[in-house]
Design a protein around this motif. Structure first.
Motif, PDB file in Angstrom:
ATOM      1  N   UNK A 127       0.812  -1.227   0.000  1.00  0.00           N
ATOM      2  CA  UNK A 127       0.000   0.000   0.000  1.00  0.00           C
ATOM      3  C   UNK A 127       0.845   1.276   0.000  1.00  0.00           C
ATOM      4  N   UNK A 128       1.976   1.272   0.741  1.00  0.00           N
ATOM      5  CA  UNK A 128       2.846   2.446   0.743  1.00  0.00           C
ATOM      6  C   UNK A 128       3.457   2.669  -0.633  1.00  0.00           C
ATOM      7  N   UNK A 129       3.851   1.593  -1.297  1.00  0.00           N
ATOM      8  CA  UNK A 129       4.442   1.699  -2.636  1.00  0.00           C
ATOM      9  C   UNK A 129       3.439   2.272  -3.623  1.00  0.00           C
ATOM     10  N   UNK A 130       2.210   1.783  -3.545  1.00  0.00           N
ATOM     11  CA  UNK A 130       1.149   2.290  -4.435  1.00  0.00           C
ATOM     12  C   UNK A 130       0.865   3.761  -4.155  1.00  0.00           C
ATOM     13  N   UNK A 131       0.807   4.117  -2.870  1.00  0.00           N
ATOM     14  CA  UNK A 131       0.541   5.503  -2.490  1.00  0.00           C
ATOM     15  C   UNK A 131       1.638   6.436  -2.991  1.00  0.00           C
ATOM     16  N   UNK A 132       2.891   5.974  -2.931  1.00  0.00           N
ATOM     17  CA  UNK A 132       4.002   6.788  -3.427  1.00  0.00           C
ATOM     18  C   UNK A 132       3.921   6.972  -4.942  1.00  0.00           C
ATOM     19  N   UNK A 133       3.477   5.954  -5.639  1.00  0.00           N
ATOM     20  CA  UNK A 133       3.351   6.052  -7.092  1.00  0.00           C
ATOM     21  C   UNK A 133       2.220   7.006  -7.489  1.00  0.00           C
ATOM     22  N   UNK A 134       1.128   6.959  -6.747  1.00  0.00           N
ATOM     23  CA  UNK A 134      -0.015   7.834  -7.044  1.00  0.00           C
ATOM     24  C   UNK A 134       0.302   9.275  -6.656  1.00  0.00           C
ATOM     25  N   UNK A 135       0.927   9.457  -5.491  1.00  0.00           N
ATOM     26  CA  UNK A 135       1.269  10.798  -5.031  1.00  0.00           C
ATOM     27  C   UNK A 135       0.050  11.573  -4.594  1.00  0.00           C
ATOM     28  N   UNK A 136       0.044  12.886  -4.868  1.00  0.00           N
ATOM     29  CA  UNK A 136      -1.088  13.775  -4.529  1.00  0.00           C
ATOM     30  C   UNK A 136      -1.379  13.779  -3.033  1.00  0.00           C
ATOM     31  N   UNK A 137      -0.363  13.555  -2.214  1.00  0.00           N
ATOM     32  CA  UNK A 137      -0.554  13.584  -0.768  1.00  0.00           C
ATOM     33  C   UNK A 137      -0.946  12.254  -0.174  1.00  0.00           C
ATOM     34  N   UNK A 138      -1.275  11.300  -1.040  1.00  0.00           N
ATOM     35  CA  UNK A 138      -1.693   9.988  -0.546  1.00  0.00           C
ATOM     36  C   UNK A 138      -0.547   9.276   0.166  1.00  0.00           C
ATOM     37  N   UNK A 139       0.690   9.590  -0.242  1.00  0.00           N
ATOM     38  CA  UNK A 139       1.840   8.957   0.402  1.00  0.00           C
ATOM     39  C   UNK A 139       1.942   9.351   1.869  1.00  0.00           C
ATOM     40  N   UNK A 140       1.498  10.574   2.203  1.00  0.00           N
ATOM     41  CA  UNK A 140       1.540  11.003   3.598  1.00  0.00           C
ATOM     42  C   UNK A 140       0.447  10.325   4.427  1.00  0.00           C
ATOM     43  N   UNK A 141      -0.666  10.014   3.774  1.00  0.00           N
ATOM     44  CA  UNK A 141      -1.710   9.252   4.460  1.00  0.00           C
ATOM     45  C   UNK A 141      -1.189   7.862   4.809  1.00  0.00           C
ATOM     46  N   UNK A 142      -0.492   7.247   3.850  1.00  0.00           N
ATOM     47  CA  UNK A 142       0.092   5.924   4.089  1.00  0.00           C
ATOM     48  C   UNK A 142       1.137   5.997   5.197  1.00  0.00           C
ATOM     49  N   UNK A 143       1.941   7.062   5.182  1.00  0.00           N
ATOM     50  CA  UNK A 143       2.947   7.239   6.234  1.00  0.00           C
ATOM     51  C   UNK A 143       2.284   7.376   7.597  1.00  0.00           C
ATOM     52  N   UNK A 144       1.169   8.111   7.640  1.00  0.00           N
ATOM     53  CA  UNK A 144       0.452   8.285   8.907  1.00  0.00           C
ATOM     54  C   UNK A 144       0.009   6.936   9.459  1.00  0.00           C
ATOM     55  N   UNK A 145      -0.514   6.078   8.591  1.00  0.00           N
ATOM     56  CA  UNK A 145      -0.964   4.753   9.026  1.00  0.00           C
ATOM     57  C   UNK A 145       0.213   3.952   9.581  1.00  0.00           C
ATOM     58  N   UNK A 146       1.357   4.016   8.888  1.00  0.00           N
ATOM     59  CA  UNK A 146       2.540   3.285   9.337  1.00  0.00           C
ATOM     60  C   UNK A 146       3.026   3.824  10.672  1.00  0.00           C
TER      61      UNK A 146
END
Length: 301
Positions: free
Chosen positions: A57-76
């Motif tokens: 999920x983090x890898x996918x979020x980083x590929x999509x971007x648009x702030x979604x990677x920070x949401x994934x980071x928050x979950x982690x």
């Protein structure tokens, strides 16, 4: 910063000396109760499991971007902070059991800490939010943001240093949770720094001895079977690093618990004969008061 004792209060070097004594006595508690090492092990394994599960999920979020990677980071950040805090709280409880003459039990301590689930979740949410904010500042190209991040990170570490004992021992609100932790650090900063030096030295020495032993075992094997010998060396050295980490985390947990037990009860744990709590000059008693449940009830969870 005071380096002398003209004011009647201990100076830096006096505090460093007591911090070293605190380290040695904390290591002695672990020697008598080695099962305390299980708690940071649980935290490490659980955190690693979360990272493995959330990797895709983090890898996918980083590929999509648009702030979604920070949401994934928050979950982690939330997941790893929660499991590490829960295990650390159980370590504090188990250590307190040992201080009161009861044999610490891993399962019992993990179950008991359930009563502190609310504060642990709140702390994990706040910590994860701050971690994401610091990450965004780190990713910024603005040099001022980098400086502010470094300053804030240091202040945040100081303010939250005793957050786990506060959660375990006291019934506190969100704001008082941080103020009590910061107050405890302020009043024991010298002992804390001294313990930090002591823990680093103890863990380093233990790690060196074990690493030498690992190499001594691996070299003869590698001389006959190079591949398996190198693999054995890597496995043993990895084990040494893991054990050094567990030891340092456990010593810190024991040391923080000792300071807080004395702060709340005014009682010297029998395991700390080498540590002169009187050099604290009542500073911890003034800053750390028991929660609404009462000091004895709160400590004897």
């Amino acid at each position: 910063m005071s380096f002398g004792t003209r004011s009647g209060r201990p100076g830096f070097f006096d505090r460093a000396k007591t911090g070293w004594a605190l380290t040695k006595d904390s290591a002695g508690v672990i020697r008598d109760h080695p099962n305390l090492l299980v708690f940071p092990l649980i935290a490490g394994v659980a955190s690693a499991a979360f990272l493995v599960v959330l990797f895709v999920p983090m890898l996918i979020a980083n590929l999509i971007g648009s702030g979604l990677e920070y949401v994934a980071l928050f979950v982690v950040y939330f997941a790893t902070t929660f499991v590490s805090t829960y295990a650390a709280a159980a370590l504090v409880h188990a250590t307190n059991e040992a201080f009161h003459g009861r044999e610490p039990n891993v399962i019992a301590s993990l179950k008991t800490v359930r009563s502190r689930l609310g504060p642990i979740v709140v702390w994990s949410l706040i910590s994860a939010t701050i971690s994401v904010v610091l990450k965004t500042m780190e990713d910024s190209d603005n040099p001022i943001a980098g400086i502010l991040r470094s300053l804030f990170a240091v202040g945040w570490s100081i303010m939250t240093f005793f957050i786990v004992p506060v959660i375990v021992f006291e019934d506190v609100s969100v704001t008082s949770m941080f103020s009590k932790s910061a107050s405890a650090f302020r009043d024991t900063w010298g002992e804390t720094l001294g313990a930090g030096f002591g823990i680093t030295l103890v863990v380093t020495l233990v790690g060196i001895v074990l690493a030498i032993g690992a190499i001594a075992v691996s070299v003869p094997v590698a001389a006959v079977f190079p591949g398996p010998g190198i693999l054995l060396a890597l496995l043993l050295l990895g084990g040494v690093i893991a054990f050094a980490y567990l030891l340092s985390q456990t010593i810190w947990g024991v040391a923080k618990t000792a300071l807080y037990v004395y702060a709340v009860e005014g009682h010297r744990p029998a395991e700390f004969d080498n540590f002169d709590f009187e050099t604290l000059g009542g500073r911890t008693e003034e800053s750390a008061s028991p929660g609404t449940a009462g000091s004895r009830d709160t400590l004897d969870l």
